[in-house]
Write a protein that holds these residues in place. Structure first.
Motif, PDB file in Angstrom:
ATOM      1  N   PRO A 188       0.832  -1.224   0.000  1.00 41.32           N
ATOM      2  CA  PRO A 188       0.000   0.000   0.000  1.00 41.32           C
ATOM      3  C   PRO A 188       0.857   1.261   0.000  1.00 41.32           C
ATOM      4  CG  PRO A 188      -0.873  -1.608   1.564  1.00 41.32           C
ATOM      5  CD  PRO A 188       0.433  -2.172   1.082  1.00 41.32           C
ATOM      6  N   GLN A 189       1.900   1.306   0.831  1.00 45.60           N
ATOM      7  CA  GLN A 189       2.780   2.489   0.837  1.00 45.60           C
ATOM      8  C   GLN A 189       3.617   2.548  -0.439  1.00 45.60           C
ATOM      9  OE1 GLN A 189       2.903   5.031   2.906  1.00 45.60           O
ATOM     10  NE2 GLN A 189       1.284   4.190   4.219  1.00 45.60           N
ATOM     11  N   GLY A 190       3.880   1.381  -1.016  1.00 49.75           N
ATOM     12  CA  GLY A 190       4.621   1.347  -2.275  1.00 49.75           C
ATOM     13  C   GLY A 190       3.844   2.031  -3.377  1.00 49.75           C
ATOM     14  N   GLU A 191       2.547   1.748  -3.453  1.00 51.68           N
ATOM     15  CA  GLU A 191       1.724   2.403  -4.484  1.00 51.68           C
ATOM     16  C   GLU A 191       1.767   3.924  -4.312  1.00 51.68           C
ATOM     17  OE1 GLU A 191      -2.498   2.085  -4.131  1.00 51.68           O
ATOM     18  OE2 GLU A 191      -2.823   2.375  -6.289  1.00 51.68           O
ATOM     19  N   LYS A 192       1.589   4.358  -3.049  1.00 54.82           N
ATOM     20  CA  LYS A 192       1.597   5.812  -2.805  1.00 54.82           C
ATOM     21  C   LYS A 192       2.957   6.401  -3.160  1.00 54.82           C
ATOM     22  CE  LYS A 192      -1.775   5.712   0.915  1.00 54.82           C
ATOM     23  NZ  LYS A 192      -1.956   5.473   2.318  1.00 54.82           N
ATOM     24  N   GLY A 193       4.028   5.713  -2.749  1.00 54.52           N
ATOM     25  CA  GLY A 193       5.378   6.229  -2.989  1.00 54.52           C
ATOM     26  C   GLY A 193       5.719   6.268  -4.472  1.00 54.52           C
ATOM     27  N   LEU A 194       5.349   5.218  -5.197  1.00 56.08           N
ATOM     28  CA  LEU A 194       5.657   5.195  -6.639  1.00 56.08           C
ATOM     29  C   LEU A 194       4.879   6.285  -7.367  1.00 56.08           C
ATOM     30  CD1 LEU A 194       5.760   1.327  -7.245  1.00 56.08           C
ATOM     31  CD2 LEU A 194       7.718   2.894  -7.206  1.00 56.08           C
ATOM     32  N   LYS A 195       3.622   6.516  -6.941  1.00 53.43           N
ATOM     33  CA  LYS A 195       2.839   7.589  -7.581  1.00 53.43           C
ATOM     34  C   LYS A 195       3.473   8.953  -7.302  1.00 53.43           C
ATOM     35  CE  LYS A 195      -1.724   5.455  -7.906  1.00 53.43           C
ATOM     36  NZ  LYS A 195      -3.051   5.316  -7.298  1.00 53.43           N
ATOM     37  N   ARG A 196       3.973   9.151  -6.067  1.00 53.02           N
ATOM     38  CA  ARG A 196       4.605  10.432  -5.731  1.00 53.02           C
ATOM     39  C   ARG A 196       5.909  10.625  -6.514  1.00 53.02           C
ATOM     40  NH1 ARG A 196       2.685  14.640  -4.849  1.00 53.02           N
ATOM     41  NH2 ARG A 196       4.680  15.423  -4.119  1.00 53.02           N
ATOM     42  N   HIS A 197       6.624   9.535  -6.716  1.00 49.94           N
ATOM     43  CA  HIS A 197       7.900   9.659  -7.418  1.00 49.94           C
ATOM     44  C   HIS A 197       7.699   9.885  -8.909  1.00 49.94           C
ATOM     45  CE1 HIS A 197       9.865   8.329  -3.745  1.00 49.94           C
ATOM     46  NE2 HIS A 197      11.035   8.522  -4.314  1.00 49.94           N
ATOM     47  N   PHE A 198       6.795   9.119  -9.518  1.00 49.56           N
ATOM     48  CA  PHE A 198       6.783   9.082 -10.983  1.00 49.56           C
ATOM     49  C   PHE A 198       5.533   9.700 -11.608  1.00 49.56           C
ATOM     50  CE2 PHE A 198       9.379   5.331  -9.635  1.00 49.56           C
ATOM     51  CZ  PHE A 198      10.595   5.946  -9.874  1.00 49.56           C
ATOM     52  N   LYS A 199       4.549  10.086 -10.763  1.00 49.44           N
ATOM     53  CA  LYS A 199       3.339  10.758 -11.269  1.00 49.44           C
ATOM     54  C   LYS A 199       2.665   9.942 -12.365  1.00 49.44           C
ATOM     55  CE  LYS A 199       5.301  14.170  -8.912  1.00 49.44           C
ATOM     56  NZ  LYS A 199       5.419  13.943  -7.474  1.00 49.44           N
ATOM     57  N   LYS A 200       2.686   8.625 -12.201  1.00 45.56           N
ATOM     58  CA  LYS A 200       2.067   7.726 -13.194  1.00 45.56           C
ATOM     59  C   LYS A 200       1.100   6.810 -12.459  1.00 45.56           C
ATOM     60  CE  LYS A 200       4.716   8.511 -16.888  1.00 45.56           C
ATOM     61  NZ  LYS A 200       4.222   9.170 -18.067  1.00 45.56           N
ATOM     62  N   ASP A 201       0.036   6.423 -13.159  1.00 42.83           N
ATOM     63  CA  ASP A 201      -0.925   5.518 -12.552  1.00 42.83           C
ATOM     64  C   ASP A 201      -0.822   4.177 -13.270  1.00 42.83           C
ATOM     65  OD1 ASP A 201      -2.797   4.771 -10.772  1.00 42.83           O
ATOM     66  OD2 ASP A 201      -4.480   5.786 -11.739  1.00 42.83           O
ATOM     67  N   TYR A 202       0.182   3.423 -12.895  1.00 42.28           N
ATOM     68  CA  TYR A 202       0.348   2.106 -13.522  1.00 42.28           C
ATOM     69  C   TYR A 202      -0.799   1.187 -13.091  1.00 42.28           C
ATOM     70  CZ  TYR A 202       5.102   3.940 -14.096  1.00 42.28           C
ATOM     71  OH  TYR A 202       6.171   4.734 -14.408  1.00 42.28           O
ATOM     72  N   ASP A 203      -0.834   0.008 -13.686  1.00 38.07           N
ATOM     73  CA  ASP A 203      -1.847  -0.988 -13.300  1.00 38.07           C
ATOM     74  C   ASP A 203      -1.363  -1.658 -12.010  1.00 38.07           C
ATOM     75  OD1 ASP A 203      -3.809  -2.866 -13.108  1.00 38.07           O
ATOM     76  OD2 ASP A 203      -3.158  -4.046 -14.856  1.00 38.07           O
ATOM     77  N   PHE A 204      -1.627  -0.977 -10.888  1.00 32.59           N
ATOM     78  CA  PHE A 204      -1.112  -1.459  -9.608  1.00 32.59           C
ATOM     79  C   PHE A 204      -1.968  -2.599  -9.061  1.00 32.59           C
ATOM     80  CE2 PHE A 204       0.584   2.938  -9.442  1.00 32.59           C
ATOM     81  CZ  PHE A 204       1.914   2.640  -9.190  1.00 32.59           C
TER      82      PHE A 204
END
Ligand code: FEO
Length: 395
Positions: A103-119
């Motif tokens: 869950p924190q990984g999704e938030k962190g990756l979105k903050r870093h890369f501003k992308k909405d991958y198929d999480f």
């Protein structure tokens, strides 16, 4: 390229950073690796990526094994950019791939890369079937970021542990038994002391959670994989995460202006040695604080020395103490010393930091005005002997 097989259908496809000398302030004299792993089953899975500039090196290794477009899933065990930096490039190549993370990984990756991958967000206890193998996920928050997780493949008995059990070593050897314990213990210890130490309690929780797993290979995200020395490295993690030190080892860390504090350091060393203690002496002008932390990891007693400059300790000692306040080593015995001209505040300042860390301070600090004479140095040596006897007494 030298991709390496762990098991039939599972390969190391990471990158070797031969020239890395500084990892956010920690000297990495041996360089490092960023380990990514490719699992080929009915689904093809990439576990972690590498630092962004090393994407091509990783992708070349992947291409030697498969057409990369066949990768279905990327598991992101950790957001920090030494492991996720190449994720945007990977996802440009794999727009349909799923990204499995915490869950924190999704938030962190979105903050870093501003992308909405198929999480696909997972938590402890979740697993996915990828063919004849399954992948199980365990959240390991604060080992050493909130997002960290590890991935376990029970059919192969492999734990993909990300930063846990890592070492900053660049080498073409990929397994522990190809490197030798002494270097690995030193580098795994330095990694612990400089990165993981503040989260010792969380490591204890993680070790308990993972304790029931049958593990034949630990595949971390830095350095070599553990297959022949798993009990040894688990034993060290057990010691480090409980702040267990060598009971008779003392570490003297000091800086000096005109040599008086150095003479006090040597008198303390002689006193400690006369009581049979083991002593390491480090001058802050000549040793990096990240290397001194490796010494501190195993030292039960820490003696800090600085003369007084401008009503306080030397900036080099101030930097070291700022560093250790963040790393929070516990269960140490402390002692402060230093020369002075007229103020003498450095000793009190160093004691305050040690008290703040919860260290025991059995003796009042030693201060000497200007240049110590022989009698004063004998007195300092006697203090060193007392401290050594304290260590040898095992209290
Ligand atoms: Fe190796 Fe926390 O990154």
């Amino acid at each position: 390229m030298d991709k390496v097989m762990l098991k039939d259908g599972i390969h190391w496809v990471g990158a070797i950073d031969w020239n890395l000398t500084n990892f956010h302030g920690y000297l990495t004299q041996r360089g490092s690796t960023y380990n990514a792993y490719l699992i080929q089953d009915e689904k093809t899975v990439l576990i972690d990526t590498v630092k962004a500039p090393l994407f091509d090196e990783m992708w070349t290794r992947v291409k030697e094994l498969i057409d990369p477009s066949k990768i279905d899933i990327v598991v992101s065990n950790h957001v920090e950019m030494d492991h996720s930096g190449a994720l945007p490039r990977v996802m440009e190549e794999l727009p349909k791939a799923k990204v499995i993370t915490s869950p924190q990984g999704e938030k962190g990756l979105k903050r870093h890369f501003k992308k909405d991958y198929d999480f696909q967000v997972v938590k402890t206890g979740d697993s996915i079937k990828i063919g004849k193998r399954t992948l199980h996920f365990f959240l390991t928050p604060m080992v050493h970021w909130p997002d960290n997780m590890v991935t376990y493949c029970p059919e192969e008995k492999i734990l993909f542990s990300n930063d846990a059990f890592g070492q900053h070593i660049a080498s073409t050897e990929r397994f522990d038994d190809q490197c030798g314990w002494d270097i690995l213990r030193e580098e795994a210890g330095k990694y612990w002391a400089n990165i993981v130490m503040p989260y010792a309690d969380q490591v204890q929780t993680a070790l308990k959670a993972l304790g029931g797993l049958d593990i034949k290979l630990i595949a971390p995200s830095h350095g070599v994989m553990w297959r022949g020395m798993i009990p040894k490295i688990l034993g060290e993690y057990q010691k480090w995460s409980t702040n267990t030190t060598e009971p008779d080892r003392a570490l003297i860390v000091y800086d000096t202006m005109w040599g008086s504090t150095e003479r006090m350091a040597m008198a303390l060393r002689d006193g400690l040695l006369s009581a049979g203690a083991n002593v390491t002496v480090r001058n802050l002008k000549h040793k990096d604080i990240s290397d001194i932390m490796t010494d501190l990891l195993t030292s039960r007693m820490v003696l800090l020395g600085s003369p007084t400059l401008n009503n306080g300790m030397l900036p080099s000692m101030g930097a070291f103490l700022t560093y250790i306040k963040g790393l929070k080593p516990k269960n140490r015995i402390g002692f402060a010393f230093g020369s002075y001209g007229w103020g003498g505040q450095s000793v009190g300042e160093m004691e305050e930091v040690m008290k703040g860390l919860g260290w025991e301070i059995p003796l009042e600090g030693a201060k000497l005005k200007y240049i110590p004479d022989d009698k004063e140095l004998d007195d300092v040596k006697a203090i060193g002997r007392k401290l050594g006897e304290r260590l040898k007494g095992g209290r």
